[in-house]
Design a protein around this motif. Structure first.
Motif, short mmCIF file in Angstrom:
data_model
loop_
_atom_site.label_atom_id
_atom_site.label_comp_id
_atom_site.label_asym_id
_atom_site.label_seq_id
_atom_site.Cartn_x
_atom_site.Cartn_y
_atom_site.Cartn_z
N LEU A 93 0.90 -1.17 0.04
CA LEU A 93 -0.12 -0.02 -0.11
C LEU A 93 0.81 1.18 -0.07
CD1 LEU A 93 -2.83 0.84 0.27
CD2 LEU A 93 -2.67 0.98 2.70
N ARG A 94 0.72 2.30 -0.99
CA ARG A 94 1.33 3.35 -1.01
C ARG A 94 0.59 4.72 0.01
NH1 ARG A 94 1.33 2.98 -7.02
NH2 ARG A 94 -0.48 4.39 -6.85
N ALA A 95 1.24 5.56 0.15
CA ALA A 95 0.84 6.62 0.90
C ALA A 95 -0.45 7.20 0.38
CB ALA A 95 1.93 7.71 1.22
N ASP A 96 -0.47 7.04 -1.11
CA ASP A 96 -1.63 7.74 -1.77
C ASP A 96 -2.95 7.01 -1.71
OD1 ASP A 96 -0.86 5.98 -3.53
OD2 ASP A 96 -0.60 7.52 -4.93
N GLY A 97 -2.63 5.72 -1.07
CA GLY A 97 -4.06 4.82 -1.21
C GLY A 97 -3.92 3.81 -2.38
N GLY A 98 -2.70 3.95 -3.34
CA GLY A 98 -2.71 3.12 -4.41
C GLY A 98 -1.85 1.95 -3.94
N PHE A 99 -1.70 1.00 -4.82
CA PHE A 99 -0.96 -0.41 -4.65
C PHE A 99 0.14 -0.25 -5.63
CE2 PHE A 99 -4.91 -1.56 -2.51
CZ PHE A 99 -4.23 -2.21 -1.26
N ASP A 100 1.48 -0.78 -5.14
CA ASP A 100 2.57 -1.07 -5.85
C ASP A 100 2.68 -2.53 -5.97
OD1 ASP A 100 3.28 1.08 -7.07
OD2 ASP A 100 4.35 1.60 -5.44
N ALA A 155 -1.08 -2.59 5.25
CA ALA A 155 0.18 -2.18 4.54
C ALA A 155 0.16 -3.06 3.27
CB ALA A 155 1.07 -2.76 5.48
N GLY A 156 -0.68 -3.97 3.03
CA GLY A 156 -0.44 -4.50 1.76
C GLY A 156 -1.38 -5.58 1.40
N VAL A 157 -1.24 -6.32 0.59
CA VAL A 157 -2.09 -7.58 0.19
C VAL A 157 -1.29 -8.63 -0.54
CG1 VAL A 157 -4.20 -8.31 -1.26
CG2 VAL A 157 -4.23 -5.78 -0.06
N ILE A 158 -1.65 -9.71 0.04
CA ILE A 158 -0.93 -11.00 -0.52
C ILE A 158 -1.95 -11.92 -1.25
CG2 ILE A 158 1.24 -10.97 0.36
CD1 ILE A 158 0.51 -13.38 2.11
N GLY A 159 -1.92 -12.56 -2.22
CA GLY A 159 -2.75 -13.45 -2.73
C GLY A 159 -2.64 -14.32 -4.06
N SER A 210 7.35 -7.34 -17.21
CA SER A 210 6.82 -6.55 -18.02
C SER A 210 5.19 -5.63 -17.30
CB SER A 210 6.19 -7.00 -19.42
OG SER A 210 5.14 -7.85 -19.07
N THR A 211 5.12 -6.11 -16.08
CA THR A 211 3.95 -5.62 -15.55
C THR A 211 4.27 -4.07 -15.04
OG1 THR A 211 4.29 -6.47 -13.55
CG2 THR A 211 2.70 -7.40 -15.13
N PRO A 212 3.34 -3.09 -15.11
CA PRO A 212 3.93 -1.85 -14.32
C PRO A 212 3.93 -2.12 -12.73
CG PRO A 212 2.06 -1.76 -15.81
CD PRO A 212 2.30 -3.22 -15.68
N PRO A 213 4.55 -0.99 -12.31
CA PRO A 213 4.71 -1.25 -10.87
C PRO A 213 3.42 -0.84 -10.11
CG PRO A 213 6.22 0.54 -11.61
CD PRO A 213 5.59 -0.09 -12.97
N ASP A 214 2.59 -0.02 -10.62
CA ASP A 214 1.63 0.25 -9.84
C ASP A 214 0.50 -0.78 -10.22
OD1 ASP A 214 -0.87 1.32 -9.27
OD2 ASP A 214 -0.93 3.24 -10.22
N ALA A 215 -0.06 -1.25 -9.33
CA ALA A 215 -0.88 -2.63 -9.24
C ALA A 215 -2.34 -2.34 -9.90
CB ALA A 215 -1.16 -3.28 -7.93
#
Ligand code: C2E
Ligand code: CA
Ligand code: CA
Length: 776
Positions: free
Chosen positions: A105-112, A195-199, A130-135
């Protein structure tokens, strides 16, 4: 399994430092004190102090080295352990069927994306690198229809419950979408903040497909127009579809667990089912038509395919039955048969059906050395009718012609419309000698007045005749022969009958000549009646006389009725002849009576034509009155066939004749087909047992049984019996013993001229025939 860590250092860094401090301070203080106690000189003390310092440094260095080494070893072990763990995890990731991911989780609420496993390449067609860092990129790959649901789940369930499991479609890099099972867990930091997500993403497209497939199959099963039934290995019904219920009327509830044999109609025998099962067991499949019974009792035909369904071990698990109700197909087949075998205009058999019947007729004739006639009839001047009155009138004429011709044929004959105004007639068991009279009769039938569209039309025909086997061996040869004969008839001006072969022409000419002579016979007074006595069975005394016709032909001599009665009937001459016979028999009886003789009833044979004549009753009234005779002195003999032909008419006619007091008998009884119901209602007095049965008495058990039964039957109906053709004393004895009432035959007398009869009439008490001792 959690790998073991190397042993942890027993002392903490602080403890080691403290221990060293205490040890160092103590050793410095104690050693200095010990040096003081020694009381050494300043120089010695200085030397000892230096040595002591060096020793301390050495010991310290050794300790530091020991500790450093120990730490290095521990480090190495940890690194190895970490490596092992990493490899193990990597392997787990590698073998997982799912794509594993970890998001931060990024500070701006988005995910990397922190981590994404390489299965992504397999599943969605692009590599993790090849996937962009932004999830957020994967949200763009979610199927638009699923997106709102997915977003809501993430914002709601995942944050609220800390975990989430849902299915949605993700777009593949190249083709289509993959159904994905997404299972994720929310990871929180030490403060409990997300803090994040795993799945993981699992591609479930195949499973999903399988379910769709199953749903599709179920739909096909239910919607199929073919009726389907599945049974278990013991042939107990497991399921049926809607069509099955529609055809049979049974619902699954009524059928489940029961055997399909409850539909049996009984039309197939056990051998049929045995053969069906044999093939099903051997080949796993059977196909064929059978008749079953609906719940409402109706029997219907079905086309059935049965298959055995085996498991991997080859054991039958189920049977599958698929069928269509062929009722309507049967109707269609019948319709097609009609089209194929019958002429649409006249509904007469067509050439194909004629060919079928000809095959049978010719084969039979060949076996029995009999004859078959083929006649080709063509209407004369039909083109003119068509031309002047139009095609519709032409069609009407053809239909009428077909009806008229058909009326004059026997059930075993086939009348076929070959096309246009050409008709073919197949007449089994018929000789060429009969052809002329048949042909004339047909022409006469056509010639009757006819009105089409208000216009009088006269029909005439030309007929060509061919006979099997004289003129041909098969239908093709015979029809060619008949065809050429009809051309001859046309060339001769039409309205005539022609034969293909000279021989037939000859024979027919003879018949024709005979017919011409017969026309004159009445006028030329060539006909005579002979009389044959009928005697009382018990006493052999005269009981009655049968008038039998003879023709005194100027050239041929005395011609028996067998040679001309049929010709007379076919040509219509029988009316005139029959009238003469009736008149003559009554005249003779009246003459005998007038001469004072004890007259007995006279029996006259009545032909079918006479019997059907509505004027018969009036004619009889007139004749009886003219000769002044009571009705009971006349007996009318009617053959069984004629009587049964139109039973309702017979009942009425016989009743009206009975009112005149005349006696009635059924001639040749036993040779035709009698309905007992009608027989009872016919107002007849006597059954005449046919001579063919009498002939077999004393040696043919069957004939004896028939005669005995006819007598018993007649008596039970209140009728008298007369046996004809009695030639032997043995026959007479049998008949007498079985209660036959009267007898007629050469044993007593042949038919003889009227003069000879007078002798018997004069002595009415005399027994006729050989004088035998009667058993009391
Ligand atoms: P039917 O009415 O069955 O007549 C009996 C026939 O059997 C007669 O033959 C008679 O002569 C013959 N018959 C009598 N007793 C014996 C016998 O003991 N042994 C043998 N073998 N024959 C015997 P017929 O006179 O030749 O007549 C034949 C048929 O012709 C009659 O059969 C009848 O059907 C028909 N017929 C005769 N006269 C007339 C008639 O005036 N009008 C009509 N429509 N038909 C007639
Ligand atoms: Ca008779
Ligand atoms: Ca008879």
């Amino acid at each position: 399994m959690i790998p073991k860590l190397p042993p942890s250092p027993s002392l903490s860094a602080l403890k080691v430092t403290l221990a060293f401090l205490i040890f160092g301070a103590a050793s410095v203080l104690l050693s200095d004190h010990a040096v003081d106690l020694l009381g050494l000189s300043v120089v010695e003390t200085s030397l000892l102090q230096t040595g002591k310092g060096l020793l301390f440094v050495t010991l310290s260095a050794l300790l530091v080295g020991l500790l450093a080494r120990r730490t290095a070893l521990q480090h190495q072990a940890l690194a190895a352990h970490a490596q092992l763990q990493h490899e193990r995890l990597q392997r787990l990731v590698d073998v997982s069927p799912a794509v594993l991911y970890a998001l931060r989780l990024r500070a701006d609420g988005g995910f990397d994306t922190d981590f994404i496993s390489p299965q992504l390449l397999d599943m969605l067609g692009f590599s993790p690198e090849s996937t962009p860092p932004d999830a957020a990129w994967w949200l763009q790959r979610v199927h638009p229809e699923d997106l709102p649901r997915v977003m809501a789940a993430h914002r709601g369930t995942l944050l609220r419950e800390g975990c989430l499991q849902h299915e949605y479609r993700l777009r593949h890099a190249e083709d289509g979408y993959r159904w994905t099972l997404d299972q994720s867990v929310l990871v929180r930091d030490v403060d409990g903040q997300p803090a994040g997500v795993i799945g993981s993403w699992l591609d479930i497209t195949g499973r999903k497909q399988a379910e769709e497939h199953a749903r599709l199959i179920a739909r096909v099963f239910e919607d199929s127009h073919q009726a389907i039934c599945i049974t278990d290995a013991d042939t107990r019904i497991v399921t049926v579809n809607r069509a099955f219920t529609e055809v049979t009327g049974y619902t699954l509830d009524e059928l489940a667990g029961r055997p399909p044999s409850l539909l049996k109609s009984g039309r197939q025998d056990a051998a049929f089912y045995a053969a069906m099962w044999r093939q099903l067991r051997r080949q796993g499949r059977w196909e064929g038509e059978l008749w079953n019974r609906r719940k409402n009792g109706e029997v219907y035909p079905e086309w059935l395919t049965l298959s055995a369904i085996h498991d991997a071990q080859g054991q039958v698990r189920q049977y599958l039955g698929v069928f269509t109700d062929t009722t309507s197909r049967k109707a269609a087949e019948a319709h097609i048969e009609r089209l194929a075998y019958y002429d649409a205009l006249t509904a007469l058999p067509n050439r194909s059906l004629l060919a079928d019947r000809a095959r049978v007729a010719l084969a039979t004739a060949q076996r029995q050395h009999g004859q078959v006639l083929l006649m080709h009839l063509n209407l004369d001047d039909f083109a003119a009718i068509n031309g002047s009155l139009g095609l519709a009138a032409g069609d009407a004429v053809l239909r009428e012609a077909a009806t008229r011709l058909g009326r004059h044929l026997r059930p075993e004959d086939t009348l076929c419309r070959q096309g246009a105004d050409d008709f073919l007639l197949l007449l089994p068991h018929t000789r060429a000698s009969d052809a002329m009279s048949i042909g004339l009769r047909l022409m006469q039938a056509l010639a009757a007045p006819l009105e089409v569209q208000g216009q009088p039309v006269t029909l005439a025909a030309s007929i060509g005749v061919a006979e099997f086997p004289t003129d041909g061996e098969d239908l093709a040869q015979l029809s060619q022969a008949a065809d050429s004969a009809v051309h001859q008839a046309k060339r001769a001006g039409g309205r005539t009958v022609r034969f293909f072969s000279r021989e037939l022409q000859e024979r027919s000419r003879e018949t024709l000549a005979l017919l011409q002579d017969l026309r004159q016979a009445v006028a030329r007074q060539e006909l005579v009646l002979h009389y044959q006595p009928q005697v009382d069975a018990a006493t052999a005394r005269l009981h009655g006389l049968e008038a039998l016709l003879r023709w005194r032909h100027p050239v041929r001599g005395l011609v028996p009725p067998g040679e001309f009665i049929t010709l007379a009937e076919q040509s219509g001459l029988i009316r005139e002849i029959g009238t003469w016979v009736l008149g003559e028999a009554l005249r003779q009886t009246a003459a005998w009576r007038a001469a004072g003789l004890a007259v007995v009833p006279v029996a006259v044979n009545l032909s079918a034509v006479q019997f059907r004549d509505p004027g018969l009753r009036d004619q009889l009234i007139g004749l009886l009155r003219d000769h002044g005779l009571p009705g009971h002195l006349l007996e009318l003999e009617l053959t069984e066939t004629v009587a049964m032909e139109d039973s309702k008419h017979t009942i009425a006619t016989l009743a009206s004749l009975k009112q005149l007091g005349v006696r009635l008998s059924i001639d040749d009884f036993g040779t035709g087909y009698s309905s007992l119901g009608y027989l009872k209602r016919f107002a007849v007095d006597t059954l005449k047992v046919d001579q063919s049965f009498v002939r077999g008495l004393n040696y043919d058990r069957q004939d004896e049984a028939i005669v005995a039964n006819i007598i018993a039957l007649a008596h039970s109906l209140g009728l008298a019996t007369l046996a004809e053709g009695v030639e032997t004393a043995g026959q007479r004895e049998f008949l007498r013993q079985h209660g036959c009432d009267q007898l007629q035959g050469w044993l007593f007398a042949k038919a003889c001229p009227a003069e000879e009869v007078e002798a018997w009439l004069r002595q009415p008490d005399t027994a006729l025939g050989p004088q035998i001792q009667l058993v009391a």
